[in-house]
Design a protein around this motif. Structure first.
Motif, mmCIF file in Angstrom:
data_model
loop_
_atom_site.group_PDB
_atom_site.id
_atom_site.type_symbol
_atom_site.label_atom_id
_atom_site.label_comp_id
_atom_site.label_asym_id
_atom_site.label_seq_id
_atom_site.Cartn_x
_atom_site.Cartn_y
_atom_site.Cartn_z
ATOM 1 N N PRO A 27 0.813 -1.227 0.000
ATOM 2 C CA PRO A 27 0.000 0.000 0.000
ATOM 3 C C PRO A 27 0.838 1.265 0.000
ATOM 4 N N ARG A 28 1.977 1.242 0.709
ATOM 5 C CA ARG A 28 2.844 2.420 0.702
ATOM 6 C C ARG A 28 3.385 2.672 -0.686
ATOM 7 N N ARG A 29 3.797 1.609 -1.365
ATOM 8 C CA ARG A 29 4.324 1.785 -2.721
ATOM 9 C C ARG A 29 3.231 2.270 -3.660
ATOM 10 N N LEU A 30 2.017 1.725 -3.503
ATOM 11 C CA LEU A 30 0.921 2.173 -4.355
ATOM 12 C C LEU A 30 0.582 3.634 -4.102
ATOM 13 N N ALA A 31 0.588 4.037 -2.826
ATOM 14 C CA ALA A 31 0.300 5.440 -2.510
ATOM 15 C C ALA A 31 1.365 6.361 -3.086
ATOM 16 N N LEU A 32 2.629 5.950 -2.961
ATOM 17 C CA LEU A 32 3.716 6.767 -3.513
ATOM 18 C C LEU A 32 3.613 6.843 -5.028
ATOM 19 N N ARG A 33 3.320 5.700 -5.654
ATOM 20 C CA ARG A 33 3.182 5.697 -7.114
ATOM 21 C C ARG A 33 2.016 6.560 -7.557
ATOM 22 N N GLY A 34 0.902 6.495 -6.809
ATOM 23 C CA GLY A 34 -0.239 7.337 -7.157
ATOM 24 C C GLY A 34 0.063 8.814 -7.002
ATOM 25 N N ALA A 35 0.772 9.173 -5.916
ATOM 26 C CA ALA A 35 1.122 10.584 -5.709
ATOM 27 C C ALA A 35 2.036 11.079 -6.817
ATOM 28 N N ARG A 36 2.977 10.248 -7.232
ATOM 29 C CA ARG A 36 3.881 10.654 -8.310
ATOM 30 C C ARG A 36 3.125 10.776 -9.624
ATOM 31 N N PHE A 166 -17.366 9.021 -4.290
ATOM 32 C CA PHE A 166 -17.544 8.356 -5.579
ATOM 33 C C PHE A 166 -16.714 9.033 -6.671
ATOM 34 N N LEU A 167 -16.700 10.366 -6.649
ATOM 35 C CA LEU A 167 -15.924 11.101 -7.643
ATOM 36 C C LEU A 167 -14.429 10.876 -7.451
ATOM 37 N N LEU A 168 -13.991 10.746 -6.194
ATOM 38 C CA LEU A 168 -12.574 10.451 -5.937
ATOM 39 C C LEU A 168 -12.181 9.097 -6.515
ATOM 40 N N VAL A 169 -13.057 8.102 -6.338
ATOM 41 C CA VAL A 169 -12.758 6.767 -6.883
ATOM 42 C C VAL A 169 -12.682 6.818 -8.403
ATOM 43 N N LEU A 170 -13.627 7.497 -9.028
ATOM 44 C CA LEU A 170 -13.619 7.592 -10.491
ATOM 45 C C LEU A 170 -12.377 8.313 -11.006
ATOM 46 N N THR A 171 -12.031 9.421 -10.368
ATOM 47 C CA THR A 171 -10.870 10.172 -10.855
ATOM 48 C C THR A 171 -9.569 9.439 -10.580
ATOM 49 N N ALA A 172 -9.510 8.619 -9.520
ATOM 50 C CA ALA A 172 -8.314 7.796 -9.303
ATOM 51 C C ALA A 172 -8.126 6.838 -10.476
ATOM 52 N N GLN A 173 -9.231 6.234 -10.931
ATOM 53 C CA GLN A 173 -9.156 5.394 -12.120
ATOM 54 C C GLN A 173 -8.796 6.226 -13.348
#
Length: 406
Positions: A27-36, A166-173
């Motif tokens: 999860p830490r790696r995924l969070a870092l990858r998402g932030a980048r 819901f909008l956060l989930v969609l925009t993450a995708q």
């Protein structure tokens, strides 16, 4: 998982379950990858906006001289230079923030096309991030309204929070999808065509096959030198001592020679085990890569900090063997040549790739074209991996390797 060599001990967190450690780190790696990725799309939106402001007047000028070949070439020359600079900046952004490896050897005309084509995609990324900020705002309004602020319309506040989530989930995708589109655009516009890619692949396989043959021959010569200069000399000395003991008429002298022969046989056996270990350690097949690396740490005269996380999925045999020999050879070179006082080794899985980093605090100045490092690069290239050495004068030296392990 950490280990320390040179003191005869190697601690390991593997016994408590590497799979659990992998789940905690993932999860830490995924969070870092998402932030980048978010930072990469934000930077891409800004450059796309700048590109749009440049492309509109440039397109009007080019349209005005479209029917004049000389004038068209005069206008296209600076535009191609600007496109090349823009493409290099964008590829650097995608590599550092989005993890997209840039292709090599693209043409200036392709760079200009890419600089123009990516403007809509960059603006799309900005729109996705704008919707993400809007969803975050609505979600915070719902959370604060429900738990912190006294409100008169709780159902409306709850609905606002749920809509924001819901909008956060969609925009993450949407962020993930936009990054994938960025990668596909890079490959489509700047990457080689199917025939060129096939030709490069054939050349790469032919080169790697030749390098593997050279590496095998070099390894055979090294084994021959180890046997000739070490084990063979020990056995010759052992034979001489036994012959002198057999011919001696003095029992005390004969006993002394036999004790020397016994000590020489012990040393020959130790050197033979060392040669066999360097050829292929049995522990690698019996216990896996993590235990084999622990043994390297234990045998090192320098302290070794070992971190290992395979996400609960041990690498297949070839990948593990290559990484083991990279670590073993790197540690040997560090001990012999760098004057280091400590070695750090980190192995972790990133999807279907095992990433290795070996770093020391020595004097640096290692030559990547040297025989030992070249052999390691050949081993890694044989598995379609990537190998790198960064060793500025004064240190530190960092050796990296990435090996597919699917």
């Amino acid at each position: 998982m950490t280990g320390t060599g040179g003191t005869g001990s190697a601690g390991s967190a593997e016994g408590s379950g590497p799979a659990g450690a992998g789940r905690e780190a993932s999860p830490r790696r995924l969070a870092l990858r998402g932030a980048r990725a978010v930072a990469g799309l934000a930077a891409g939106a800004l450059t796309a906006l700048v590109g749009l402001l440049v492309a509109v007047p440039a397109g009007l000028v080019l349209l005005a001289v479209l029917a004049l070949p000389q004038a068209r070439r005069t206008v296209l020359r600076p535009l191609s230079a600007v496109g090349a600079l823009s493409a290099r900046a964008e590829l650097r952004r995608l590599e550092r923030l989005c993890g997209i490896r840039p292709p090599a050897g693209y043409l200036p005309a392709d760079a200009l096309r890419y600089a123009v084509y990516r403007i809509p995609l960059g603006l799309l990324g900005g729109m996705v991030l704008g919707l993400m900020v809007t969803g975050l705002f609505w979600f915070l309004v719902g959370v604060l309204g429900w738990f912190v602020i006294s409100v008169d319309y709780p159902l409306e506040v709850l609905g606002t929070g749920l809509l924001g989530a819901f909008l956060l989930v969609l925009t993450a995708q949407g962020v993930h999808g936009t990054v994938l589109l960025e990668e596909r655009l890079v490959r489509r516009v700047l990457g080689p065509g199917p025939h060129e890619a096939l030709r490069r692949r054939i050349d790469q396989l032919a080169t790697s096959r030749s390098e593997v043959v050279d590496a095998v021959d070099e390894e055979r010569r090294r084994i021959e030198r180890d046997l000739h200069d070490g084990v063979q000399q020990r056995l010759v000395a052992l034979g001489i001592l036994l012959g002198r003991a057999r011919r001696s008429t003095d029992p005390e002298r004969a006993g002394q020679l036999l004790r020397q022969a016994q000590e020489e046989s012990r040393r020959a056996l130790a050197e033979l085990r060392e040669v066999a270990w360097r050829v292929h350690p049995a522990v690698l097949d019996e216990a896996g890569l993590s235990v084999a690396l622990e043994s390297v740490a234990e045998r090192s005269p320098l302290p070794v900090d070992l971190g290992y996380d395979d996400g609960g999925r041990p690498p297949e045999r070839r990948a593990g063997t290559v990484l083991y020999f990279v670590v073993s050879e790197a540690v040997t070179n560090i001990v012999k040549h760098t004057g280091a006082t400590r070695i750090g080794i980190v192995v972790h899985r990133d999807g279907d790739t095992l990433r290795l980093t070996v770093e020391d605090d020595g004097a640096g100045g290692a030559d990547p074209a040297g025989g030992g490092l070249t052999g390691l690069a050949r081993r890694v290239a044989a598995l379609d991996g990537r190998f790198g050495v960064h060793s500025p004068p004064g240190g530190p030296t960092t050796i990296t390797a990435e090996v597919p392990c699917a």
